[in-house]
Scaffold this active site. Structure first.
Site, PDB file in Angstrom:
ATOM      1  N   ILE A 154      -6.558  -0.117  27.775  1.00  0.00           N
ATOM      2  CA  ILE A 154      -7.344  -0.077  29.019  1.00  0.00           C
ATOM      3  C   ILE A 154      -6.596   0.717  30.100  1.00  0.00           C
ATOM      4  CG2 ILE A 154      -8.294  -1.498  30.887  1.00  0.00           C
ATOM      5  CD1 ILE A 154      -8.809  -3.685  28.724  1.00  0.00           C
ATOM      6  N   ASP A 173       5.429  -0.027  31.995  1.00  0.00           N
ATOM      7  CA  ASP A 173       5.090  -0.745  30.759  1.00  0.00           C
ATOM      8  C   ASP A 173       6.407  -0.979  30.037  1.00  0.00           C
ATOM      9  OD1 ASP A 173       4.124  -1.410  28.038  1.00  0.00           O
ATOM     10  OD2 ASP A 173       2.181  -0.669  28.753  1.00  0.00           O
ATOM     11  N   CYS A 204      -1.805  -5.278  32.133  1.00  0.00           N
ATOM     12  CA  CYS A 204      -0.926  -5.869  31.124  1.00  0.00           C
ATOM     13  C   CYS A 204      -1.454  -7.262  30.771  1.00  0.00           C
ATOM     14  CB  CYS A 204       0.509  -5.949  31.653  1.00  0.00           C
ATOM     15  SG  CYS A 204       0.655  -6.888  33.164  1.00  0.00           S
ATOM     16  N   PRO A 205      -1.060  -7.803  29.618  1.00  0.00           N
ATOM     17  CA  PRO A 205      -1.545  -9.141  29.267  1.00  0.00           C
ATOM     18  C   PRO A 205      -0.856 -10.215  30.102  1.00  0.00           C
ATOM     19  CG  PRO A 205      -0.042  -8.322  27.587  1.00  0.00           C
ATOM     20  CD  PRO A 205      -0.180  -7.225  28.584  1.00  0.00           C
ATOM     21  N   THR A 231      -8.171  -6.477  36.868  1.00  0.00           N
ATOM     22  CA  THR A 231      -9.250  -6.701  35.892  1.00  0.00           C
ATOM     23  C   THR A 231      -8.647  -7.240  34.602  1.00  0.00           C
ATOM     24  OG1 THR A 231      -9.097  -4.422  35.116  1.00  0.00           O
ATOM     25  CG2 THR A 231     -10.749  -4.856  36.805  1.00  0.00           C
ATOM     26  N   SER A 232      -7.415  -7.764  34.688  1.00  0.00           N
ATOM     27  CA  SER A 232      -6.727  -8.163  33.458  1.00  0.00           C
ATOM     28  C   SER A 232      -6.814  -9.677  33.220  1.00  0.00           C
ATOM     29  CB  SER A 232      -5.284  -7.673  33.493  1.00  0.00           C
ATOM     30  OG  SER A 232      -4.771  -7.656  32.196  1.00  0.00           O
ATOM     31  N   ARG A 233      -5.968 -10.438  33.874  1.00  0.00           N
ATOM     32  CA  ARG A 233      -6.040 -11.898  33.790  1.00  0.00           C
ATOM     33  C   ARG A 233      -5.624 -12.489  35.138  1.00  0.00           C
ATOM     34  NH1 ARG A 233      -8.849 -11.349  30.139  1.00  0.00           N
ATOM     35  NH2 ARG A 233      -8.711 -12.124  28.012  1.00  0.00           N
ATOM     36  N   ASP A 257     -11.590  -9.022  39.144  1.00  0.00           N
ATOM     37  CA  ASP A 257     -12.612  -9.376  38.151  1.00  0.00           C
ATOM     38  C   ASP A 257     -12.210 -10.663  37.435  1.00  0.00           C
ATOM     39  OD1 ASP A 257     -15.031  -8.780  36.637  1.00  0.00           O
ATOM     40  OD2 ASP A 257     -13.690  -8.457  34.928  1.00  0.00           O
ATOM     41  N   GLU A 262     -10.527 -19.416  37.084  1.00  0.00           N
ATOM     42  CA  GLU A 262     -11.903 -18.976  36.832  1.00  0.00           C
ATOM     43  C   GLU A 262     -12.642 -19.859  35.822  1.00  0.00           C
ATOM     44  OE1 GLU A 262     -11.087 -14.955  35.223  1.00  0.00           O
ATOM     45  OE2 GLU A 262     -11.947 -15.685  33.340  1.00  0.00           O
ATOM     46  N   HIS A 294     -15.573 -11.746  35.985  1.00  0.00           N
ATOM     47  CA  HIS A 294     -15.115 -11.370  34.638  1.00  0.00           C
ATOM     48  C   HIS A 294     -16.198 -10.589  33.883  1.00  0.00           C
ATOM     49  CE1 HIS A 294     -11.790 -12.600  31.645  1.00  0.00           C
ATOM     50  NE2 HIS A 294     -12.358 -11.502  31.216  1.00  0.00           N
TER      51      HIS A 294
HETATM   52  P1  NAI Z   1      -3.208  -3.535  25.085  1.00  0.00           P
HETATM   53  O1  NAI Z   1      -2.512  -4.511  24.231  1.00  0.00           O
HETATM   54  O2  NAI Z   1      -3.775  -2.284  24.486  1.00  0.00           O
HETATM   55  O3  NAI Z   1      -2.233  -3.091  26.289  1.00  0.00           O
HETATM   56  C1  NAI Z   1      -1.436  -3.978  27.022  1.00  0.00           C
HETATM   57  C2  NAI Z   1      -0.230  -3.193  27.502  1.00  0.00           C
HETATM   58  O4  NAI Z   1       0.538  -4.067  28.318  1.00  0.00           O
HETATM   59  C3  NAI Z   1       0.670  -2.700  26.361  1.00  0.00           C
HETATM   60  O5  NAI Z   1       0.951  -1.332  26.498  1.00  0.00           O
HETATM   61  C4  NAI Z   1       1.930  -3.564  26.508  1.00  0.00           C
HETATM   62  O6  NAI Z   1       3.113  -2.885  26.121  1.00  0.00           O
HETATM   63  C5  NAI Z   1       1.902  -3.816  28.006  1.00  0.00           C
HETATM   64  N1  NAI Z   1       2.739  -4.960  28.380  1.00  0.00           N
HETATM   65  C6  NAI Z   1       3.023  -6.076  27.683  1.00  0.00           C
HETATM   66  N2  NAI Z   1       3.890  -6.852  28.368  1.00  0.00           N
HETATM   67  C7  NAI Z   1       4.153  -6.189  29.532  1.00  0.00           C
HETATM   68  C8  NAI Z   1       4.973  -6.470  30.637  1.00  0.00           C
HETATM   69  N3  NAI Z   1       5.727  -7.572  30.689  1.00  0.00           N
HETATM   70  N4  NAI Z   1       5.001  -5.581  31.653  1.00  0.00           N
HETATM   71  C9  NAI Z   1       4.252  -4.444  31.601  1.00  0.00           C
HETATM   72  N5  NAI Z   1       3.466  -4.112  30.565  1.00  0.00           N
HETATM   73  C10 NAI Z   1       3.409  -4.983  29.531  1.00  0.00           C
HETATM   74  O7  NAI Z   1      -4.330  -4.368  25.853  1.00  0.00           O
HETATM   75  P2  NAI Z   1      -5.635  -3.788  26.575  1.00  0.00           P
HETATM   76  O8  NAI Z   1      -6.751  -3.719  25.593  1.00  0.00           O
HETATM   77  O9  NAI Z   1      -5.285  -2.581  27.346  1.00  0.00           O
HETATM   78  O10 NAI Z   1      -5.967  -4.993  27.575  1.00  0.00           O
HETATM   79  C11 NAI Z   1      -5.133  -5.313  28.674  1.00  0.00           C
HETATM   80  C12 NAI Z   1      -5.555  -6.633  29.251  1.00  0.00           C
HETATM   81  O11 NAI Z   1      -6.854  -6.513  29.823  1.00  0.00           O
HETATM   82  C13 NAI Z   1      -5.731  -7.761  28.204  1.00  0.00           C
HETATM   83  O12 NAI Z   1      -4.500  -8.425  27.994  1.00  0.00           O
HETATM   84  C14 NAI Z   1      -6.738  -8.668  28.830  1.00  0.00           C
HETATM   85  O13 NAI Z   1      -6.061  -9.680  29.510  1.00  0.00           O
HETATM   86  C15 NAI Z   1      -7.475  -7.784  29.831  1.00  0.00           C
HETATM   87  N6  NAI Z   1      -8.897  -7.619  29.521  1.00  0.00           N
HETATM   88  C16 NAI Z   1      -9.813  -7.909  30.503  1.00  0.00           C
HETATM   89  C17 NAI Z   1     -11.173  -7.758  30.271  1.00  0.00           C
HETATM   90  C18 NAI Z   1     -12.192  -8.039  31.333  1.00  0.00           C
HETATM   91  O14 NAI Z   1     -13.396  -8.101  31.034  1.00  0.00           O
HETATM   92  N7  NAI Z   1     -11.823  -8.192  32.595  1.00  0.00           N
HETATM   93  C19 NAI Z   1     -11.652  -7.337  28.949  1.00  0.00           C
HETATM   94  C20 NAI Z   1     -10.606  -7.003  28.003  1.00  0.00           C
HETATM   95  C21 NAI Z   1      -9.282  -7.166  28.294  1.00  0.00           C
END
Ligand code: NAI
Length: 327
Positions: A154, A173, A204-205, A231-233, A257, A262, A294
């Site tokens: 994302i 990252d 980030c997660p 928009t993450s968590r 978001d 929530e 969300h």
């Molecule tokens: P992804 O796994 O492709 O990318 C997450 C990135 O965060 C990775 O590059 C990882 O190395 C990095 N990361 C991990 N720990 C970290 C730290 N301590 N500091 C900095 N970076 C760190 O995941 P994706 O698909 O990009 O999703 C990201 C987040 O978006 C998900 O974890 C989820 O919480 C959220 N999300 C929200 C949605 C929504 O509808 N609002 C829908 C889908 C995901």
């Protein structure tokens, strides 16, 4: 195979019903999975759950007792699952690692544009025959600096759009994306990202390391009037610290978001009811705060992808195979 789908909304039913065939029989429960509703899983081989369902050890132990063998997450994030407990109980957990990262990226950018150009206010003004521009002044994104925390699927999709706007891109990252560096991004320590960015967006997660990444300390390092987007968590942000920063004008714009608490609010129609969450209600009083419930993932393409991958994960479990999306 019988699958109990929890927190099921009308759109979940519509899209999952399209994937049901003789191999997968879905039953839909609108309640979230928790210590009460877990009783409903008797006779089901798998459960299909979403971001705010409770997958703590006690609930999963009960799932096991009911005969459930698999937890199919219809989302990417899995911070609500006690993976160690699932492993100990021998429950298989699979997720949808990527479902249209562009959906979330585009919503992120929509929030940036809406907050900056105050579209939420302009919409109401014009409907009220008020065509005055006072209070609607925005700024050019072109040439400004955006800081992205997390450059996975994302984060990268967001970066590509923002580079198209002509923005300077700072990233943080735990691993570097070389393609993004070639495209013009610069990886910097977090402190530098906080200090240099006009807009900060979190991708980030939620982990023990990233819990309350945005707190009084990090906020103090940011530019006055910074725009913050999450928009993450929800747990990435200490909401009380953010409210303080809104009051002191440190944060000039806030787009959320997701929200720490929530689970008690989002994905349901609470209009006409009293909301007890004072922190959330306080957030809503600020004119420079935009909250969506969300919905960043919520596009046709993403829903279709979610159903397809979740069904593949379930069928792999049924066939005693691995789909590659197991946690
Ligand atoms: P992804 O796994 O492709 O990318 C997450 C990135 O965060 C990775 O590059 C990882 O190395 C990095 N990361 C991990 N720990 C970290 C730290 N301590 N500091 C900095 N970076 C760190 O995941 P994706 O698909 O990009 O999703 C990201 C987040 O978006 C998900 O974890 C989820 O919480 C959220 N999300 C929200 C949605 C929504 O509808 N609002 C829908 C889908 C995901």
């Amino acid at each position: 195979m019988k699958v109990a789908v929890f927190s099921a909304k009308k759109y979940d039913q519509e899209s999952f019903s399209q994937w049901a065939d003789s191999r997968l029989k879905f039953s839909f429960f609108d309640v979230p999975l928790d210590k009460h509703s877990v009783k409903l899983t008797q006779g089901y081989a798998a459960v299909c759950v979403f971001v705010n369902d409770d997958l703590s050890q006690p609930v999963m132990a009960e799932l096991k007792t009911m005969g459930v063998g698999m937890i199919a997450l219809r989302c990417a994030g899995f911070n609500n699952v006690d993976l160690a407990a699932a492993n100990e109980l021998g429950l298989r957990v699979a997720r949808v690692p990527a479902y249209s990262p562009e959906a979330v990226a585009e919503h992120t950018v929509a929030m940036i544009l809406c907050l900056n150009r105050k579209l939420h206010k302009a919409y109401n003004r014009v409907r009220d025959d008020n065509f005055a521009l006072d209070g609607l002044l925005g700024f050019n994104l072109h040439g400004k600096t955006v800081g992205l925390v997390g450059t996975g699927r994302i984060g990268v999709a967001t970066a590509k759009i923002l580079l198209g706007f002509g923005m300077q891109l700072l990233c943080y990252d735990i691993k570097v994306d070389d393609e993004l560096v070639k495209a013009g991004a610069r990886y910097v320590p977090l402190e530098e990202l906080w200090a240099q960015s006009d807009i900060i967006s979190l991708h980030c997660p939620l982990t023990p390391q990233t819990q309350h990444l945005i707190d009084e300390k990090s906020l103090a390092l940011m530019k006055d009037g910074v725009m913050l987007i999450n928009t993450s968590r929800g747990g990435l942000i200490d909401t009380k610290a953010v409210i303080k920063a809104l009051k002191s004008r440190k944060i000039g714009y806030l787009g959320l978001d997701v929200y720490e608490q929530e689970a008690d609010l989002f994905f349901q129609d609470l209009s006409g009811q009293l909301i007890d969450d004072e922190v959330f209600k306080r957030l809503l009083t600020f004119p420079n705060v935009l909250i969506t419930g969300h919905q960043a993932f919520f596009t046709q393409e993403a829903l279709q992808q979610i159903c397809q991958v979740t069904s593949e994960n379930l069928l792999a479990f049924k066939a005693n195979k691995l789909s590659g999306n197991e946690l």
